[in-house]
Design an enzyme around this catalytic site. Structure first.
Site, mmCIF file in Angstrom:
data_model
loop_
_atom_site.group_PDB
_atom_site.id
_atom_site.type_symbol
_atom_site.label_atom_id
_atom_site.label_comp_id
_atom_site.label_asym_id
_atom_site.label_seq_id
_atom_site.Cartn_x
_atom_site.Cartn_y
_atom_site.Cartn_z
ATOM 1 N N HIS A 1 14.946 58.906 40.164
ATOM 2 C CA HIS A 1 15.097 58.173 40.910
ATOM 3 C C HIS A 1 16.501 58.974 41.864
ATOM 4 C CE1 HIS A 1 14.072 56.104 45.530
ATOM 5 N NE2 HIS A 1 15.429 55.103 44.793
ATOM 6 N N LYS B 1 24.641 47.393 30.439
ATOM 7 C CA LYS B 1 23.619 47.532 31.096
ATOM 8 C C LYS B 1 22.238 48.214 30.296
ATOM 9 C CE LYS B 1 24.871 42.850 32.207
ATOM 10 N NZ LYS B 1 24.205 41.694 31.631
ATOM 11 N N ARG C 1 8.417 43.303 30.445
ATOM 12 C CA ARG C 1 9.880 43.185 30.324
ATOM 13 C C ARG C 1 10.597 41.618 30.233
ATOM 14 N NH1 ARG C 1 12.541 46.210 33.702
ATOM 15 N NH2 ARG C 1 13.819 44.945 34.811
#
Length: 322
Positions: free
Chosen positions: A152, A141, A268
């Site tokens: 993050h 993915k 997206r």
């Protein structure tokens, strides 16, 4: 020249020893807390795997499914996050803290030691969460392995190691409690998504996940901002609050940009879908349902699935005619 290099090395070692001397002695028996080298090594191995080794290994392989592993992983993190929130509340936030200027309790009282334990457990949960990205890599993915995601997951555990090492508790731990609360919701969503298509109808609130995270950063920054308007505050590590304020503000900007790109501009989505979404047309492509610019696909543990269609192109053509 050699003497200058030796002098610089000696000076660096003095600084390193000084930093180690400041670690809370109550934490020195906890795993990975003796010095920052093991923690930094783990994060460097993580970055090497997700940015180079993992994609290279998976280049000519079929993606792994990992459905059962992801279900167990996500719901385990839900339970762990619930426990962390409860321990933060019982260690001070629901008992003795004022929610304003709360100093770190440096005693060996049962409640102070309980706060030390949950502060370390929160940090260690960030190490466990590195598995998120590994799932993405092993399932190929690649679109999910973004700069925001990697930054993050690597930046937070590195900075929080120092926060826990020096200030396990006090008003600086508000960030950790709020973050764990958000992760209860987030990993519950991922767990449902990993369970398969029959749970897709319960995932209509996907886009609100980003809104919840934005709310988190606002709360964290506002709580830290109090410090700058207090006449006096005996919190021992103001640098931690400065970093938390910058962290909350910085990630609010990054996640706001993600929200705008994903749910306002629809970037997206596949390009051919964006035009139709802006016109209010519902489209089924690649096993995902896009409606009004919202991607109802899944992330982390989610699998791409949709209601079966005999012919996707015929279905889209009929939708256009309608």
């Amino acid at each position: 020249m050699l003497q200058e290099i030796q002098a610089m090395g000696s000076h660096a070692m003095d600084i390193y020893d000084y930093l180690l001397a400041g670690i809370d002695p109550r934490l020195k028996e906890y795993p990975l807390m003796q010095n920052p080298i093991p923690m930094s090594s783990i994060l460097l191995c993580y970055l090497f795997f997700v940015m180079y080794l993992g994609p290279r290994i998976m280049a000519n392989r079929k993606p792994f499914q990992l459905k059962e592993a992801m279900i167990v992983y996500n719901f385990t993190l839900v339970a762990l996050s619930v426990f962390i929130v409860y321990e933060f509340l019982m260690s001070g936030w629901a008992t003795t803290y004022t929610w304003r200027c709360d100093a770190v309790d440096t005693s060996d009282s049962p409640q102070a030691l309980r706060m030390v334990r949950v502060a370390w457990l929160f940090w260690f949960s960030k190490i466990i969460e590195l598995i998120d990205t590994m799932f993405f890599v092993l399932r190929k993915k690649h679109g999910q392995v973004t700069f925001l995601h990697i930054f993050h997951h690597s930046f937070m555990p590195w900075t929080w190691w120092w926060g826990v090492a020096y200030a396990p508790g006090g008003m600086g731990s508000f960030h950790a409690m709020v973050n764990s609360s958000v992760h209860v919701i987030m990993y519950f969503y991922y767990g449902l998504a990993a369970a398969g298509p029959r749970f897709q109808k319960f995932l209509w609130w996907k886009k609100y996940m980003t809104a919840i995270q934005l709310t988190q950063f606002v709360l964290v920054s506002l709580h830290a901002t109090q410090y700058y308007f207090m006449d006096s505050c005996d919190y021992q590590f103001p640098m931690v609050l400065h970093l938390i304020w910058m962290y909350g503000t910085f990630f609010f900007v990054l996640f706001s940009n993600f929200w705008i790109q994903a749910y306002v501009k629809g970037k997206r989505l596949p390009k051919q879908d964006v035009k139709q979404c802006k016109n209010g047309t519902a489209v089924h492509t690649n096993g995902k349902h896009h409606e009004n610019g919202i991607n109802h696909g899944t992330s982390n543990g989610a699998s791409n699935s949709s209601a079966p269609h005999e012919n996707g192109s015929i279905h889209v053509s009929k939708m256009k005619k309608a």
